[in-house]
Design an enzyme around this catalytic site. Structure first.
Site, PDB file in Angstrom:
ATOM      1  N   LYS A  44      29.201  38.569  32.102  1.00  0.00           N
ATOM      2  CA  LYS A  44      28.083  38.787  33.090  1.00  0.00           C
ATOM      3  C   LYS A  44      27.035  39.590  32.748  1.00  0.00           C
ATOM      4  CE  LYS A  44      30.135  36.443  36.451  1.00  0.00           C
ATOM      5  NZ  LYS A  44      29.516  35.118  37.127  1.00  0.00           N
ATOM      6  N   TYR A  73      35.344  39.034  31.156  1.00  0.00           N
ATOM      7  CA  TYR A  73      34.620  39.052  32.319  1.00  0.00           C
ATOM      8  C   TYR A  73      33.509  39.690  32.549  1.00  0.00           C
ATOM      9  CZ  TYR A  73      33.582  38.044  37.303  1.00  0.00           C
ATOM     10  OH  TYR A  73      33.137  37.651  38.601  1.00  0.00           O
ATOM     11  N   ASN A 130      26.643  29.083  39.613  1.00  0.00           N
ATOM     12  CA  ASN A 130      27.545  29.786  40.153  1.00  0.00           C
ATOM     13  C   ASN A 130      28.900  29.488  39.875  1.00  0.00           C
ATOM     14  OD1 ASN A 130      28.655  31.331  42.787  1.00  0.00           O
ATOM     15  ND2 ASN A 130      29.808  29.392  42.948  1.00  0.00           N
TER      16      ASN A 130
END
Ligand code: NAD
Length: 245
Positions: free
Chosen positions: A157, A153, A88
Site C-alpha cells: 500500500k 500488505y 480496487n
C-alpha cells in the site's frame, strides 16, 4: 454526478468494489466490474440484477498484461471511451515475518501493485486519446502507519501511494487525474477473515466510534471520480474515522 461516464472497477465482485459499482450506477455511470473468476463475476452480476442494476463483468488475469490490455480494448471498442478506472482488487496479510514465505510476499505485491500498474497502463492509452480520465487506487490506512504483522500488505500500500503520486504528475498534462482512497477498517470479507482479537481492540480506538461501511469508501470514490474533484490529483484521501493505529 457521473452521467454516461464509463467506469471499470477491479475487485468489483464484493465488499468495497461491489458497493462502488452500486454508487457509480446510482450516479449515472456505465460500469464494468472485474473479478478474479467467472463464478464470482456471475454471482455479483446476479446479485446486482436482483437489485435491478445491470453491468458488464470480466475476469482477466490482472497479472498478465496481454490479457488485461485485450480486455480493456474490448471494453473500449464496445463503449467508445473509458473515463474512470478504480483499481480496487486487493488481498491482505497478517502473518509474522517468520511465517511469511517469499511466495506469500510476492502474491500480495503481484495483485496490490503489479496488477494496478497493468490496469493503469492499459487505460492510459485510451484516456490520453480522450484528453481526460480519472484513475483511482485503493490504498489503506496501513500505508501511513504500517502494521505490526503481515509486512507485505502495508509494503504494497505504500507502493500504491507512490504509484498514485508519481502517475498523477506524469499524467496531469493529459488531463488525467490520479488519486487514492485510504480506507480504515471497513466491514467486508477481508476484515471478516482476520482474527477477532486483532480487529475488536482496533475498532474501540476509532474516534468516530464505529467500523467503516463499504459505502463510506464508495462515496469517497464517487467524489474523486466526479467533476467536483476537477482540481484534485495526487491525493491520498484517508477515509478512516480518524483511526490512527
Ligand atoms: P474483499 O476481500 O471483500 O474484496 C476483494 C476484491 O478483490 C474481490 O472483489 C476479489 O474478486 C478481488 N480479488 C481478490 N483476488 C483477486 C485476484 N487474484 N485477481 C483479481 N481480483 C481479485 O476486500 P475489500 O475489503 O472490499 O477490499 C477492497 C480493497 O480495499 C483492497 O484493495 C483492500 O486492500 C482495500 N482495503 C480494505 C480495507 C478493509 O478494512 N476492508 C481497509 C483498507 C483497504
Amino acid at each position: 454526478m457521473l452521467k454516461d461516464k464509463v467506469a471499470i472497477i477491479t475487485g468489483g465482485t464484493r465488499g468495497i468494489g461491489l458497493e462502488t459499482v452500486r454508487v457509480f450506477k446510482e450516479n449515472g455511470a456505465k460500469v464494468i466490474l472485474f473479478g478474479s473468476r467467472k463464478e464470482t463475476v456471475d454471482k455479483a452480476l446476479d446479485t446486482l440484477k436482483s437489485e435491478s442494476i445491470t453491468t458488464d463483468g470480466y475476469y482477466p488475469n490482472l497479472n498478465d498484461y496481454d490479457d488485461v490490455s485485450k480486455t480493456v480494448k474490448e471494453i473500449y471498442d464496445k463503449y467508445g471511451h473509458i473515463d474512470i478506472l478504480v483499481n480496487n482488487a486487493g488481498i491482505s496479510a497478517n502473518k509474522k515475518i517468520e511465517e511469511t514465505s517469499s511466495a506469500d510476499f510476492k502474491k500480495i505485491m503481484d495483485l496490490n501493485v503489479n496488477a494496478m500498474f497493468n490496469m493503469s497502463k492499459a487505460v492510459t492509452e485510451y484516456m490520453k486519446k480522450e484528453g481526460s480520465g480519472v484513475i483511482l487506487n485503493t490504498s489503506s490506512m496501513v500505508s501511513i502507519y504500517g502494521q505490526p504483522s503481515g509486512v507485505g500488505y502495508p509494503t504494497s500500500k505504500f507502493a500504491v501511494n507512490g504509484m498514485t503520486k508519481s502517475l498523477s504528475r506524469e499524467l496531469a498534462p493529459f488531463n488525467i487525474r490520479v488519486n487514492a482512497v485510504a480506507p480504515g477498517i471497513t466491514k467486508t470479507d477481508m476484515v471478516a477473515s482476520l482474527p477477532k482479537e486483532m480487529i475488536e481492540p482496533l475498532i474501540k480506538t476509532i474516534p468516530l466510534g464505529r467500523i467503516g461501511e463499504p459505502r463510506d469508501i464508495a462515496n469517497a470514490f464517487l467524489f474523486l471520480a466526479s467533476d467536483l474533484a476537477s482540481y484534485i490529483t495526487g491525493v491520498i484521501l484517508s477515509v478512516d474515522g480518524a483511526a490512527r493505529s
